[in-house]
Design an enzyme around this catalytic site. Structure first.
Site, PDB file in Angstrom:
ATOM      1  N   LYS A  52       0.843  -1.209   0.000  1.00  0.00           N
ATOM      2  CA  LYS A  52       0.000   0.000   0.000  1.00  0.00           C
ATOM      3  C   LYS A  52       0.878   1.259   0.000  1.00  0.00           C
ATOM      4  O   LYS A  52       0.575   2.240  -0.684  1.00  0.00           O
ATOM      5  CB  LYS A  52      -0.942  -0.016   1.215  1.00  0.00           C
ATOM      6  CG  LYS A  52      -2.065  -1.036   1.061  1.00  0.00           C
ATOM      7  CD  LYS A  52      -2.755  -1.363   2.369  1.00  0.00           C
ATOM      8  CE  LYS A  52      -3.680  -2.566   2.181  1.00  0.00           C
ATOM      9  NZ  LYS A  52      -4.181  -3.135   3.428  1.00  0.00           N
ATOM     10  N   GLN A  96      -4.933  -1.936   9.624  1.00  0.00           N
ATOM     11  CA  GLN A  96      -4.704  -3.251   9.014  1.00  0.00           C
ATOM     12  C   GLN A  96      -5.239  -4.345   9.928  1.00  0.00           C
ATOM     13  O   GLN A  96      -4.870  -4.431  11.102  1.00  0.00           O
ATOM     14  CB  GLN A  96      -3.195  -3.441   8.760  1.00  0.00           C
ATOM     15  CG  GLN A  96      -2.830  -4.734   8.064  1.00  0.00           C
ATOM     16  CD  GLN A  96      -3.358  -4.813   6.632  1.00  0.00           C
ATOM     17  OE1 GLN A  96      -3.280  -3.854   5.868  1.00  0.00           O
ATOM     18  NE2 GLN A  96      -3.912  -5.954   6.262  1.00  0.00           N
ATOM     19  N   ASP A 119     -11.527   2.293   4.088  1.00  0.00           N
ATOM     20  CA  ASP A 119     -11.672   0.837   4.030  1.00  0.00           C
ATOM     21  C   ASP A 119     -13.153   0.440   4.049  1.00  0.00           C
ATOM     22  O   ASP A 119     -13.488  -0.719   3.811  1.00  0.00           O
ATOM     23  CB  ASP A 119     -10.948   0.208   5.230  1.00  0.00           C
ATOM     24  CG  ASP A 119     -10.239  -1.085   4.866  1.00  0.00           C
ATOM     25  OD1 ASP A 119     -10.130  -1.382   3.665  1.00  0.00           O
ATOM     26  OD2 ASP A 119      -9.812  -1.807   5.790  1.00  0.00           O
TER      27      ASP A 119
END
Ligand code: NAP
Length: 285
Positions: A52, A96, A119
């Protein structure tokens, strides 16, 4: 022979389309900023975070990375999220997952404000998806929808079966297919006669996490098969679908690797750019 749905190519096309949008933001003095918070030293999570960071760098975005030790407590994690949430240079925040077991992921995610939830997994973003309201869509299922679109596969009126009901993939996947007017069935570990239910699918999405679980007997001839699964084996990364057995039956199929994975990352970048555009528009309104 099935069409192989090339997630790398569709992701490259998404990146290419982001180029002029990022250039326009730069011209206005805005650099899209994505904060990625990683707790612990899980090698797979570290690899994802590094990818990322590279995507951000390649696209001309700024990445604000926070790698915290595995014994980080909830208070410290919350404080990091709150700091990024208040920072105007940060347009998107990603925590994450999975977090180490002693941390409350739900509580952590709920602290991210909806505009920065790139997200698409906070209670507010998922609630807005249920209600059909605008919000960042969860990256993996959103990436699947964009791949279908890129290959001219319209879910409207089709039977879609999603195997897996996680908050990360299965549930938002089902809602996005429903939003696109598919008739959707969601299966899980307690579903009876799973193969027969899957054989009803015009579009079959596997998000289970079991290598090669979806064999030819699960697939109707001509179905579109989307393999979300990622399983690390001695032979490398494999998906939930037995590709060799299913490919000759399907009309289109995603490979692993090179299918859904690159699209998940591309959707994260697109959500972050949209977040930066929205923040800039708010400031200049
Ligand atoms: P998860 O939270 O473990 O959920 C797995 C789901 O599969 C659960 O709903 C479970 O049912 C169901 N399941 C497990 N065994 C089953 C069986 N024998 N029959 C029917 N259903 C079964 O996993 P996840 O986070 O959704 O991820 C699923 C897979 O996608 C993993 O391999 C993950 O690595 C991969 N993934 C890939 C990407 C990408 O970018 N490509 C992104 C995210 C995840 P129950 O609810 O009944 O337990």
């Amino acid at each position: 022979m099935a069409t192989i749905i090339d997630g790398k190519q569709v992701a490259a096309d998404v990146h290419a389309a982001l180029g002029p949008r990022i250039a326009a933001l730069h011209a206005a003095g805005v650099v899209p900023g994505l904060a990625v918070i990683l707790v612990g030293d899980d090698p797979a999570s570290q690899a994802y975070v590094t990818m990322k960071e590279r995507d951000c760098e390649r696209l001309g975005m700024r990445s604000f990375d926070m790698r915290l030790p595995a014994d980080t407590d909830q208070e410290r994690l919350n404080a990091v999220i709150d700091r990024f949430d208040a920072d105007p240079a940060v347009h998107g925040i990603l925590v994450q997952l999975p977090l180490p077991g002693h941390l409350d992921a739900e509580a952590a995610l709920a602290r991210i404000s909806a505009p920065k939830d790139v997200d698409g997994l906070t209670p507010e973003s998922l609630g807005r998806l249920v209600r059909g309201l605008p919000a960042h869509r969860a990256c993996t299922p959103y990436g699947v929808m964009r791949m279908l679109e890129a290959y001219g596969i319209d879910p409207a009126g089709k039977r879609a079966v999603v195997v897996g009901r996680s908050t990360l993939v299965g549930k938002p996947m089902a809602l996005l297919l429903l939003e696109a007017n598919a008739t959707v069935t969601v299966c899980h570990s307690k579903t009876r006669d799973l193969a027969a239910v899957c054989r009803e699918a015009d579009i079959l999405v596997a998000a289970i996490g079991k290598a090669g679980f979806i064999t030819a007997e699960f697939v109707k001839p001509g179905a579109v098969v989307i393999d979300v699964g990622i399983v690390r084996t001695d032979a490398g990364l494999v998906g939930d679908v037995d590709f060799t057995a299913v490919e000759p039956i399907a009309s289109a199929i995603t490979p692993v690797p090179g299918g859904v994975g690159p699209m998940t990352r591309a959707m994260l970048m697109e959500n972050a750019v949209r977040a930066a555009e929205a923040a800039h528009a708010d400031l200049t309104r």
